[in-house]
Design a protein around this motif. Structure first.
Motif, short mmCIF file in Angstrom:
data_model
loop_
_atom_site.label_atom_id
_atom_site.label_comp_id
_atom_site.label_asym_id
_atom_site.label_seq_id
_atom_site.Cartn_x
_atom_site.Cartn_y
_atom_site.Cartn_z
N THR A 1 1.69 9.72 8.60
CA THR A 1 0.28 10.04 8.85
C THR A 1 -0.62 9.18 7.98
OG1 THR A 1 0.84 12.31 9.46
CG2 THR A 1 -1.45 11.88 8.86
N LEU A 2 -0.26 8.99 6.72
CA LEU A 2 -1.02 8.13 5.82
C LEU A 2 -1.11 6.71 6.39
CD1 LEU A 2 -2.41 7.37 3.14
CD2 LEU A 2 -0.11 7.10 2.16
N LEU A 3 0.02 6.16 6.79
CA LEU A 3 0.04 4.81 7.37
C LEU A 3 -0.78 4.77 8.66
CD1 LEU A 3 1.06 1.91 7.36
CD2 LEU A 3 3.15 2.73 8.48
N ASN B 1 -3.36 6.62 9.41
CA ASN B 1 -4.78 6.67 9.07
C ASN B 1 -5.29 5.31 8.56
OD1 ASN B 1 -4.95 9.36 9.77
ND2 ASN B 1 -4.67 10.11 7.69
N ILE B 2 -4.48 4.62 7.75
CA ILE B 2 -4.86 3.29 7.26
C ILE B 2 -5.09 2.35 8.44
CG2 ILE B 2 -4.04 1.24 6.02
CD1 ILE B 2 -2.52 3.19 4.13
N ALA C 1 4.12 13.08 6.38
CA ALA C 1 2.87 12.78 5.66
C ALA C 1 2.74 11.28 5.42
CB ALA C 1 2.83 13.54 4.34
N ALA C 2 3.86 10.62 5.09
CA ALA C 2 3.83 9.17 4.89
C ALA C 2 3.45 8.45 6.18
CB ALA C 2 5.20 8.68 4.39
N MET D 1 6.71 12.40 -1.25
CA MET D 1 5.86 12.70 -0.10
C MET D 1 6.74 12.95 1.13
SD MET D 1 2.90 10.33 1.70
CE MET D 1 1.82 10.27 0.27
N GLU E 1 1.20 4.19 -2.86
CA GLU E 1 0.74 5.54 -2.56
C GLU E 1 1.87 6.57 -2.71
OE1 GLU E 1 -2.18 6.72 -2.08
OE2 GLU E 1 -3.38 4.93 -1.75
N TYR F 1 2.06 9.60 -5.48
CA TYR F 1 2.27 10.98 -5.01
C TYR F 1 3.43 11.63 -5.77
CZ TYR F 1 2.90 14.84 -1.63
OH TYR F 1 3.02 16.07 -1.04
N TYR G 1 0.83 -1.20 0.00
CA TYR G 1 0.00 0.00 0.00
C TYR G 1 0.87 1.25 0.00
CZ TYR G 1 -4.34 -2.53 1.28
OH TYR G 1 -5.44 -3.35 1.30
N MET G 2 1.83 1.30 0.93
CA MET G 2 2.65 2.50 1.09
C MET G 2 3.52 2.75 -0.14
SD MET G 2 1.82 4.00 3.86
CE MET G 2 3.21 5.10 4.12
#
Length: 200
Positions: A78-80, A82-83, A75-76, A71, A59, A63, A55-56
């Protein structure tokens, strides 16, 4: 594990994969490049962790292709985060590190519920208490790159000696602004182990 230096991040893992007290695999990959200047380390359920690495990687590549810039590491993380948080009722059973270099070096520890914490160094997995023992006593933010590499090898070696779920070879990567993600050759790691008089 991961540490930050003045101009770089160093991330390292061992390779043993276990199922309870059984060694499933002696050469598992736990250190993953997810962008030109970013990496993840994995601990926990292998299937869950591998899905999150995919996934990472996807993404962060999207980006970079869309914005023509990588990215930011925060932010990376934070994305992880949130997932993982969106899946907390059917959680990914993992403990992860996200690290890399954007305008500065960063290491984030991300837990299964989506908690994300930045620190100058971090460690995950069953061997982490032994890693932290070495880091608390020896880490200095002004270390040279060579001193940093030797420190992570010493710390992972300590975990391998005392934690039954840690073992096998050691993987080390350096991430900096100029070169991005660079895996340290196995021969260089073996030389460090010999120089530091560590057990294999």
């Amino acid at each position: 594990m991961g540490i930050t230096l003045k101009n770089a991040v160093i991330m390292a893992t061992e390779r043993r994969v276990t199922m309870d007290h059984f060694i499933m695999h002696k050469d598992g990959k736990k250190l993953h490049q997810i962008d030109t200047h970013a990496a993840m380390t994995i601990a926990g359920l292998v299937g869950d962790a591998q899905v999150l690495v995919r996934y990472m990687s996807a993404e962060l590549e999207l980006y970079r292709l869309q914005r023509r810039v990588s990215m930011p590491i925060e932010a990376a993380a934070t994305l992880l985060s949130n997932i993982l948080n969106q899946s907390k009722f059917y959680p990914y059973m993992v403990q992860l590190l996200v690290g890399g270099y954007d305008t500065a070096p960063h290491i984030f520890s991300v837990d299964a519920a989506g908690g994300s914490v930045e620190d100058v160094y971090a460690s995950t997995g069953s061997g982490s208490p032994f890693v932290y023992g070495v880091l608390e006593d020896n880490y200095k933010p002004d270390m040279t790159l060579e001193e940093g590499k030797e420190l992570v090898v010493r710390a992972i070696s300590a975990a391998k000696q005392r934690d039954s779920a840690s073992g096998g070879k050691i993987d080390v990567a350096v991430i900096d602004k100029e070169h991005g993600f660079v895996q340290v050759p196995e021969a260089e790691i073996m030389e460090m182990i010999k120089k530091l008089n560590l057990k294999l």
